[in-house]
Scaffold this motif. Sequence first.
Motif, PDB file in Angstrom:
ATOM      1  N   PHE A 108       0.847  -1.190   0.000  1.00  0.00           N
ATOM      2  CA  PHE A 108       0.000   0.000   0.000  1.00  0.00           C
ATOM      3  C   PHE A 108       0.881   1.238   0.000  1.00  0.00           C
ATOM      4  CE2 PHE A 108       0.765  -0.997   4.466  1.00  0.00           C
ATOM      5  CZ  PHE A 108       1.069   0.238   5.024  1.00  0.00           C
ATOM      6  N   GLU A 109       0.349   2.305  -0.582  1.00  0.00           N
ATOM      7  CA  GLU A 109       1.023   3.610  -0.584  1.00  0.00           C
ATOM      8  C   GLU A 109       0.393   4.473   0.499  1.00  0.00           C
ATOM      9  OE1 GLU A 109       3.471   4.485  -2.558  1.00  0.00           O
ATOM     10  OE2 GLU A 109       3.371   3.265  -4.390  1.00  0.00           O
ATOM     11  N   ASP A 110       1.206   5.109   1.305  1.00  0.00           N
ATOM     12  CA  ASP A 110       0.700   6.011   2.342  1.00  0.00           C
ATOM     13  C   ASP A 110       1.824   6.957   2.731  1.00  0.00           C
ATOM     14  OD1 ASP A 110      -0.220   7.319   4.629  1.00  0.00           O
ATOM     15  OD2 ASP A 110      -1.323   5.568   5.351  1.00  0.00           O
ATOM     16  N   GLY A 111       1.688   8.219   2.264  1.00  0.00           N
ATOM     17  CA  GLY A 111       2.727   9.197   2.548  1.00  0.00           C
ATOM     18  C   GLY A 111       2.886   9.497   4.024  1.00  0.00           C
ATOM     19  N   GLY A 112       1.860   9.168   4.823  1.00  0.00           N
ATOM     20  CA  GLY A 112       1.940   9.432   6.257  1.00  0.00           C
ATOM     21  C   GLY A 112       2.660   8.360   7.034  1.00  0.00           C
ATOM     22  N   ALA A 114       6.087   6.182   6.955  1.00  0.00           N
ATOM     23  CA  ALA A 114       7.387   6.125   6.294  1.00  0.00           C
ATOM     24  C   ALA A 114       7.736   4.706   5.856  1.00  0.00           C
ATOM     25  CB  ALA A 114       8.466   6.645   7.239  1.00  0.00           C
ATOM     26  N   HIS A 115       8.400   4.612   4.703  1.00  0.00           N
ATOM     27  CA  HIS A 115       8.957   3.340   4.242  1.00  0.00           C
ATOM     28  C   HIS A 115      10.470   3.500   4.232  1.00  0.00           C
ATOM     29  CE1 HIS A 115      10.196   0.066   1.583  1.00  0.00           C
ATOM     30  NE2 HIS A 115       9.021  -0.491   1.802  1.00  0.00           N
ATOM     31  N   VAL A 116      11.185   2.474   4.664  1.00  0.00           N
ATOM     32  CA  VAL A 116      12.638   2.599   4.808  1.00  0.00           C
ATOM     33  C   VAL A 116      13.341   2.933   3.491  1.00  0.00           C
ATOM     34  CG1 VAL A 116      12.825   1.140   6.849  1.00  0.00           C
ATOM     35  CG2 VAL A 116      12.875   0.088   4.588  1.00  0.00           C
ATOM     36  N   ALA A 117      12.694   2.598   2.349  1.00  0.00           N
ATOM     37  CA  ALA A 117      13.306   2.893   1.051  1.00  0.00           C
ATOM     38  C   ALA A 117      12.555   3.985   0.305  1.00  0.00           C
ATOM     39  CB  ALA A 117      13.362   1.632   0.202  1.00  0.00           C
ATOM     40  N   GLY A 118      11.646   4.669   0.987  1.00  0.00           N
ATOM     41  CA  GLY A 118      10.886   5.741   0.358  1.00  0.00           C
ATOM     42  C   GLY A 118       9.556   5.271  -0.188  1.00  0.00           C
ATOM     43  N   VAL A 119       9.569   4.253  -1.037  1.00  0.00           N
ATOM     44  CA  VAL A 119       8.324   3.713  -1.606  1.00  0.00           C
ATOM     45  C   VAL A 119       8.363   2.194  -1.504  1.00  0.00           C
ATOM     46  CG1 VAL A 119       7.950   5.622  -3.205  1.00  0.00           C
ATOM     47  CG2 VAL A 119       9.315   3.656  -3.925  1.00  0.00           C
ATOM     48  N   PRO A 120       7.188   1.560  -1.355  1.00  0.00           N
ATOM     49  CA  PRO A 120       7.170   0.095  -1.274  1.00  0.00           C
ATOM     50  C   PRO A 120       7.418  -0.560  -2.625  1.00  0.00           C
ATOM     51  CG  PRO A 120       4.930   0.963  -1.163  1.00  0.00           C
ATOM     52  CD  PRO A 120       5.845   2.145  -1.126  1.00  0.00           C
ATOM     53  N   VAL A 206       2.502 -12.487   3.276  1.00  0.00           N
ATOM     54  CA  VAL A 206       1.286 -11.701   3.452  1.00  0.00           C
ATOM     55  C   VAL A 206       1.455 -10.398   2.682  1.00  0.00           C
ATOM     56  CG1 VAL A 206      -0.089 -10.343   5.076  1.00  0.00           C
ATOM     57  CG2 VAL A 206       0.618 -12.662   5.678  1.00  0.00           C
ATOM     58  N   ALA A 207       0.550 -10.150   1.750  1.00  0.00           N
ATOM     59  CA  ALA A 207       0.533  -8.873   1.028  1.00  0.00           C
ATOM     60  C   ALA A 207      -0.426  -7.949   1.777  1.00  0.00           C
ATOM     61  CB  ALA A 207       0.071  -9.081  -0.407  1.00  0.00           C
ATOM     62  N   ASN A 208       0.123  -6.993   2.504  1.00  0.00           N
ATOM     63  CA  ASN A 208      -0.688  -6.072   3.295  1.00  0.00           C
ATOM     64  C   ASN A 208      -1.102  -4.894   2.415  1.00  0.00           C
ATOM     65  OD1 ASN A 208      -1.955  -4.685   5.343  1.00  0.00           O
ATOM     66  ND2 ASN A 208      -0.056  -3.908   6.252  1.00  0.00           N
ATOM     67  N   VAL A 209      -2.393  -4.877   2.038  1.00  0.00           N
ATOM     68  CA  VAL A 209      -2.897  -3.879   1.089  1.00  0.00           C
ATOM     69  C   VAL A 209      -3.745  -2.826   1.805  1.00  0.00           C
ATOM     70  CG1 VAL A 209      -2.908  -5.572  -0.789  1.00  0.00           C
ATOM     71  CG2 VAL A 209      -4.991  -5.223   0.568  1.00  0.00           C
ATOM     72  N   ASP A 210      -4.091  -1.766   1.075  1.00  0.00           N
ATOM     73  CA  ASP A 210      -4.997  -0.745   1.596  1.00  0.00           C
ATOM     74  C   ASP A 210      -6.422  -1.303   1.602  1.00  0.00           C
ATOM     75  OD1 ASP A 210      -6.405   0.326  -1.126  1.00  0.00           O
ATOM     76  OD2 ASP A 210      -4.304  -0.201  -1.461  1.00  0.00           O
ATOM     77  N   GLU A 211      -7.319  -0.615   2.290  1.00  0.00           N
ATOM     78  CA  GLU A 211      -8.680  -1.111   2.469  1.00  0.00           C
ATOM     79  C   GLU A 211      -9.400  -1.307   1.131  1.00  0.00           C
ATOM     80  OE1 GLU A 211     -10.986   0.810   5.490  1.00  0.00           O
ATOM     81  OE2 GLU A 211      -9.233   1.298   6.692  1.00  0.00           O
ATOM     82  N   ALA A 212      -9.176  -0.417   0.180  1.00  0.00           N
ATOM     83  CA  ALA A 212      -9.869  -0.508  -1.104  1.00  0.00           C
ATOM     84  C   ALA A 212      -9.439  -1.722  -1.913  1.00  0.00           C
ATOM     85  CB  ALA A 212      -9.624   0.763  -1.914  1.00  0.00           C
TER      86      ALA A 212
END
Length: 366
Positions: A108-112, A114-120, A206-212
């Motif tokens: 999932f993408e979430d600017g709020g 942080a991801h250790v590499a910037g983006v997943p 486990v692929a942890n996705v956003d709610e949508a």
Amino acid sequence: MGFNCGIVGLPNVGKSTLFNALTATQAAEAANFPFTTIEPNVGRVAVPDARLAAVAAIVKPGRVVPTQLEFVDIAGLVKGASRGEGLGNKFLSHIREVDAVVHVLRCFEDGGIAHVAGVPDPERDAGWVATELMVADIESLEKRKDGLTKKARGGDADAARALDLLTRLVDHLDGGRPARAFGVEDDERAAFDDFKLLTAKPTLYVANVDEASAAGGNALSGAAKRVAEAEGAECVVISAAIEAEIAGLDSADERAQFLSSLGLAESGLARLIAAGMRALDLITFITANAKEAHAWTVKRGARAPQAAGRVHSDFEKGLIAVEAIGWREFVALGGEGPARDAGRMRQEGRDYEVRDGDVLLCRFNV
């Protein structure tokens, strides 16, 4: 004897949120920074099993006890863990203690957050973790090499065979392949197990996705599935945020309605628990009487004494025989009495291999 799965992954991928939902507690603090979880949190969860419910409906026992699976929330790994970065060896030692690995990938993408590499990037992120574990395994094997070499030179045939296995394993790991993908011969199994390699542990993703994306997944979860498929492993798509909401609902009806509104037939956690059972190669048998209907887990291939030992430690040694019947037949016939009257309760000896879904009655003499 318990069976447990360690939840691992990079920081901020949703491990602790998932763990909290699994155990319906807030034992693991979920926060937006690495290493929130310093010590591994342990929680036991009931394994959903319609077979136990069906047997219990016939027997009407005083209580129903499902089998349980243990989950361990392990602190996030960072690049360089095998060299002591982050929590380093402490993280690796926690993985050594579990029976199987649940590798959570952020999809999932979430600017709020942080991801250790910037983006997943699930494929990159999975590669980072796998590399750290393989490097740790190589280092562990190299530490064993000198001792085995000395014994082999002294004429120890077992050490010579173990040294040969070690050399082939190092080459295999150096090629970027986990130890669980190594073809182990039957006569090498004991030595292989003795090496206690991190990457030999059964692993599911486990692929942890956003709610949508909980119902249909997304491009990132598709990448996570490719990682799993390349290893012949399972990948479960879950929205940890949704599972946390479900865990907070009071009744089964509320949970069912909530899942239905999202287009989901069952919770992601139920699918994860089932996948964990498969990763551990576990089967379930049931004991049932007026006092209690109880589900138990054993490794696939377990014999009757091992199953009896799960019920009570004294039973394993004193077991004489078991009476066995498949749960479907038990339910269809209306329980133990009618099944016995119909001659459908099979008497099996100590060498009987327990089947998944068996209803067992142990005969013992202690």
